[in-house]
Design a protein around this motif. Structure first.
Motif, PDB file in Angstrom:
ATOM      1  N   MET A 104       0.840  -1.193   0.000  1.00 25.28           N
ATOM      2  CA  MET A 104       0.000   0.000   0.000  1.00 25.28           C
ATOM      3  C   MET A 104       0.882   1.252   0.000  1.00 25.28           C
ATOM      4  SD  MET A 104      -3.345   0.668   2.300  1.00 25.28           S
ATOM      5  CE  MET A 104      -2.574  -0.148   3.690  1.00 25.28           C
ATOM      6  N   LYS A 105       0.556   2.172  -0.867  1.00 25.35           N
ATOM      7  CA  LYS A 105       1.325   3.403  -1.004  1.00 25.35           C
ATOM      8  C   LYS A 105       0.453   4.597  -0.623  1.00 25.35           C
ATOM      9  CE  LYS A 105       4.807   1.180  -3.001  1.00 25.35           C
ATOM     10  NZ  LYS A 105       6.132   1.024  -2.375  1.00 25.35           N
ATOM     11  N   PHE A 106       1.101   5.602  -0.035  1.00 25.13           N
ATOM     12  CA  PHE A 106       0.409   6.830   0.351  1.00 25.13           C
ATOM     13  C   PHE A 106       0.981   7.980  -0.465  1.00 25.13           C
ATOM     14  CE2 PHE A 106       0.131   3.981   3.934  1.00 25.13           C
ATOM     15  CZ  PHE A 106      -1.192   4.108   4.338  1.00 25.13           C
ATOM     16  N   GLU A 107       0.106   8.717  -1.125  1.00 21.46           N
ATOM     17  CA  GLU A 107       0.541   9.814  -1.989  1.00 21.46           C
ATOM     18  C   GLU A 107      -0.019  11.136  -1.463  1.00 21.46           C
ATOM     19  OE1 GLU A 107      -0.467   8.826  -6.009  1.00 21.46           O
ATOM     20  OE2 GLU A 107       0.785   7.006  -6.003  1.00 21.46           O
ATOM     21  N   MET A 108       0.886  12.099  -1.280  1.00 21.84           N
ATOM     22  CA  MET A 108       0.494  13.402  -0.744  1.00 21.84           C
ATOM     23  C   MET A 108       0.802  14.545  -1.691  1.00 21.84           C
ATOM     24  SD  MET A 108       1.642  13.139   3.238  1.00 21.84           S
ATOM     25  CE  MET A 108       0.592  14.540   3.612  1.00 21.84           C
TER      26      MET A 108
ATOM     27  N   ARG B 138     -10.293   4.688   9.015  1.00 20.28           N
ATOM     28  CA  ARG B 138     -10.002   3.253   9.138  1.00 20.28           C
ATOM     29  C   ARG B 138     -10.821   2.428   8.148  1.00 20.28           C
ATOM     30  NH1 ARG B 138      -9.436   3.428  15.661  1.00 20.28           N
ATOM     31  NH2 ARG B 138      -7.166   3.227  15.768  1.00 20.28           N
ATOM     32  N   LYS B 139     -12.030   2.864   7.877  1.00 16.35           N
ATOM     33  CA  LYS B 139     -12.857   2.163   6.894  1.00 16.35           C
ATOM     34  C   LYS B 139     -12.331   2.370   5.473  1.00 16.35           C
ATOM     35  CE  LYS B 139     -17.109   2.372   9.626  1.00 16.35           C
ATOM     36  NZ  LYS B 139     -18.462   2.983   9.755  1.00 16.35           N
ATOM     37  N   LEU B 140     -11.735   3.555   5.237  1.00 17.42           N
ATOM     38  CA  LEU B 140     -11.207   3.856   3.903  1.00 17.42           C
ATOM     39  C   LEU B 140      -9.943   3.062   3.603  1.00 17.42           C
ATOM     40  CD1 LEU B 140     -11.233   5.703   1.323  1.00 17.42           C
ATOM     41  CD2 LEU B 140      -9.784   7.282   2.627  1.00 17.42           C
TER      42      LEU B 140
ATOM     43  N   ASP C 194      -3.664  -4.335   6.669  1.00 16.75           N
ATOM     44  CA  ASP C 194      -2.650  -5.250   6.160  1.00 16.75           C
ATOM     45  C   ASP C 194      -2.936  -6.643   6.714  1.00 16.75           C
ATOM     46  OD1 ASP C 194       0.159  -6.695   6.586  1.00 16.75           O
ATOM     47  OD2 ASP C 194       0.362  -5.281   4.923  1.00 16.75           O
ATOM     48  N   PRO C 195      -2.893  -7.679   5.886  1.00 21.90           N
ATOM     49  CA  PRO C 195      -3.222  -9.019   6.371  1.00 21.90           C
ATOM     50  C   PRO C 195      -2.257  -9.534   7.439  1.00 21.90           C
ATOM     51  CG  PRO C 195      -2.379  -9.099   4.117  1.00 21.90           C
ATOM     52  CD  PRO C 195      -2.617  -7.663   4.441  1.00 21.90           C
ATOM     53  N   VAL C 196      -1.061  -8.987   7.493  1.00 23.94           N
ATOM     54  CA  VAL C 196      -0.066  -9.444   8.468  1.00 23.94           C
ATOM     55  C   VAL C 196       0.002  -8.521   9.681  1.00 23.94           C
ATOM     56  CG1 VAL C 196       2.377  -9.941   8.857  1.00 23.94           C
ATOM     57  CG2 VAL C 196       1.304 -10.545   6.673  1.00 23.94           C
ATOM     58  N   SER C 197       0.192  -7.208   9.423  1.00 27.67           N
ATOM     59  CA  SER C 197       0.425  -6.268  10.518  1.00 27.67           C
ATOM     60  C   SER C 197      -0.836  -5.599  11.039  1.00 27.67           C
ATOM     61  CB  SER C 197       1.423  -5.187  10.071  1.00 27.67           C
ATOM     62  OG  SER C 197       0.937  -4.492   8.927  1.00 27.67           O
ATOM     63  N   GLY C 198      -1.969  -5.817  10.369  1.00 32.09           N
ATOM     64  CA  GLY C 198      -3.206  -5.219  10.829  1.00 32.09           C
ATOM     65  C   GLY C 198      -3.398  -3.828  10.251  1.00 32.09           C
ATOM     66  N   HIS C 199      -4.241  -3.056  10.911  1.00 34.11           N
ATOM     67  CA  HIS C 199      -4.560  -1.727  10.387  1.00 34.11           C
ATOM     68  C   HIS C 199      -3.434  -0.742  10.683  1.00 34.11           C
ATOM     69  CE1 HIS C 199      -6.813   1.758   9.105  1.00 34.11           C
ATOM     70  NE2 HIS C 199      -7.708   0.907   8.599  1.00 34.11           N
ATOM     71  N   PRO C 200      -3.064   0.110   9.692  1.00 35.16           N
ATOM     72  CA  PRO C 200      -1.952   1.051   9.925  1.00 35.16           C
ATOM     73  C   PRO C 200      -2.269   2.158  10.930  1.00 35.16           C
ATOM     74  CG  PRO C 200      -2.927   1.423   7.763  1.00 35.16           C
ATOM     75  CD  PRO C 200      -3.541   0.174   8.295  1.00 35.16           C
ATOM     76  N   ILE C 201      -3.536   2.479  11.129  1.00 37.35           N
ATOM     77  CA  ILE C 201      -3.876   3.531  12.094  1.00 37.35           C
ATOM     78  C   ILE C 201      -4.062   2.896  13.467  1.00 37.35           C
ATOM     79  CG2 ILE C 201      -5.539   5.295  12.762  1.00 37.35           C
ATOM     80  CD1 ILE C 201      -6.088   5.792   9.851  1.00 37.35           C
TER      81      ILE C 201
ATOM     82  N   GLY D  98      -2.956   9.882  21.593  1.00 35.44           N
ATOM     83  CA  GLY D  98      -3.671  10.155  20.343  1.00 35.44           C
ATOM     84  C   GLY D  98      -3.639   8.985  19.397  1.00 35.44           C
ATOM     85  N   TYR D  99      -3.155   9.242  18.184  1.00 34.95           N
ATOM     86  CA  TYR D  99      -3.145   8.220  17.133  1.00 34.95           C
ATOM     87  C   TYR D  99      -1.828   8.309  16.362  1.00 34.95           C
ATOM     88  CZ  TYR D  99      -8.208   8.242  17.901  1.00 34.95           C
ATOM     89  OH  TYR D  99      -9.457   8.177  18.469  1.00 34.95           O
ATOM     90  N   LEU D 100      -1.494   7.194  15.705  1.00 27.63           N
ATOM     91  CA  LEU D 100      -0.379   7.224  14.756  1.00 27.63           C
ATOM     92  C   LEU D 100      -0.744   6.366  13.563  1.00 27.63           C
ATOM     93  CD1 LEU D 100       1.481   4.390  14.678  1.00 27.63           C
ATOM     94  CD2 LEU D 100       2.185   5.220  16.898  1.00 27.63           C
ATOM     95  N   ILE D 101      -0.061   6.628  12.463  1.00 28.71           N
ATOM     96  CA  ILE D 101      -0.212   5.785  11.280  1.00 28.71           C
ATOM     97  C   ILE D 101       1.133   5.142  10.987  1.00 28.71           C
ATOM     98  CG2 ILE D 101       0.244   7.671   9.626  1.00 28.71           C
ATOM     99  CD1 ILE D 101      -1.872   6.305   7.789  1.00 28.71           C
ATOM    100  N   GLN D 102       1.125   3.835  10.822  1.00 31.76           N
ATOM    101  CA  GLN D 102       2.352   3.088  10.563  1.00 31.76           C
ATOM    102  C   GLN D 102       2.575   3.005   9.053  1.00 31.76           C
ATOM    103  OE1 GLN D 102       1.125  -0.525  12.613  1.00 31.76           O
ATOM    104  NE2 GLN D 102       2.326   0.031  14.429  1.00 31.76           N
ATOM    105  N   VAL D 103       3.716   3.527   8.625  1.00 30.89           N
ATOM    106  CA  VAL D 103       4.018   3.592   7.193  1.00 30.89           C
ATOM    107  C   VAL D 103       5.475   3.194   6.983  1.00 30.89           C
ATOM    108  CG1 VAL D 103       4.131   5.060   5.148  1.00 30.89           C
ATOM    109  CG2 VAL D 103       2.360   5.471   6.859  1.00 30.89           C
ATOM    110  N   ASN D 104       5.724   2.275   6.072  1.00 35.82           N
ATOM    111  CA  ASN D 104       7.102   1.976   5.676  1.00 35.82           C
ATOM    112  C   ASN D 104       7.684   3.172   4.932  1.00 35.82           C
ATOM    113  OD1 ASN D 104       6.987  -0.667   6.718  1.00 35.82           O
ATOM    114  ND2 ASN D 104       6.041  -1.406   4.825  1.00 35.82           N
ATOM    115  N   ALA D 105       8.971   3.429   5.133  1.00 39.43           N
ATOM    116  CA  ALA D 105       9.596   4.629   4.554  1.00 39.43           C
ATOM    117  C   ALA D 105       9.386   4.725   3.051  1.00 39.43           C
ATOM    118  CB  ALA D 105      11.089   4.643   4.883  1.00 39.43           C
TER     119      ALA D 105
END
Length: 257
Positions: free
Chosen positions: A1-5, A70-72, A76-83, A89-96
């Motif tokens: 999964m990729k995140f684009e900003m 979280r619904k959007l 991840d099938p292995v690590s679970g939800h990134p949020i 508060g909250y964090l989002i887990q993202v590979n570099a």
């Protein structure tokens, strides 16, 4: 999964592009991504979304936005939800490598380093790759919170730095003829950016267009005086003096970066 900003704020899941529809959910996603793998407190997120005057039930509304996000984003099938919920508060887990902002920063840093070591062709290649990313205008429209707006400001300055560094590298490689049209275009877009006037003056002088170089200085001085009431910066004045007196020592390049 990729995140684009840097283009449209989106999540790329295989061939699918997922985008938050609600502006406040987009602000939440952007703030978390810009602090990826760090906890962002509820207070910071409330400030980011609503500013200094949040509604009475802002914390409850924030929880709703987190739920929508979280619904959007598919888990991840292995690590679970990134949020992840983590006090305070909250964090989002993202590979570099999964966030385009990280790739942009790495290319900018590589361009700086290659320029410092004198590898001007390598620096230009890295900077051109960075410049190929979208401008990030979507972030500037998301709001005025300190995290998102601070990054939008940094991104604008970083793009100016890249343009300046790439031009300086090309001057180092004696590409002055090809630089003149592009520098004129840059000055139409950034009319108060003095570094581009300096680079244009030097390129024109090297093209045996001394009169045009001096005219460029006069235009820059008149504009700066009328717009902000200031004289040109020291480097611009020194280059003007060097061109007037055909002084090669005063026209040496001082690499930026």
């Amino acid at each position: 999964m990729k995140f684009e900003m840097l283009g449209n704020l989106s999540i790329r899941d295989g061939e699918r592009y997922l985008e938050p529809r609600a502006k406040k959910v987009g602000i939440l996603l952007a703030a978390l991504l810009l602090r990826a793998n760090q906890v962002v407190s509820i207070d910071r997120l409330v400030l980011e979304i609503w500013g200094e005057r949040p509604p009475r039930r802002a914390t409850a509304a924030l929880h709703v936005y987190v739920s929508q996000l979280r619904k959007l984003i598919p888990p991840d099938p292995v690590s679970g939800h990134p949020i992840v919920t983590r006090s305070p508060g909250y964090l989002i887990q993202v590979n570099a490598g999964d966030l385009d902002v990280n790739a942009f920063r790495e290319l900018l840093a590589r361009g700086r380093q290659l320029m410092r070591t004198g590898d001007y062709l390598g620096a230009i290649a890295a900077l051109e790759q960075a410049q190929a990313f979208p401008r990030g205008d979507e972030l500037a429209r998301l709001g005025e919170g300190p995290i998102v707006s601070g990054f939008a400001t940094w991104l604008t300055e970083a793009r100016l730095e890249m343009l300046e560094m790439a031009t300086e590298c090309r001057l180092m490689l004696d590409h002055h003829h090809e630089l003149v049209p592009g520098l004129h275009a840059l000055l139409r877009e950034y009319p108060l950016h003095e570094a581009f006037y300096r680079q244009l003056m030097l390129a024109l002088y090297r093209c045996d267009r001394r009169a045009d170089a001096l005219q460029t200085y006069r235009k820059a001085r008149a504009l700066l005086q009328s717009e902000i009431g200031l004289e040109p910066c020291a480097s611009l004045r020194e280059l003007h003096h060097a061109i007037l007196h055909d002084d090669p020592k005063g026209m040496r390049l001082s690499p930026v970066g």
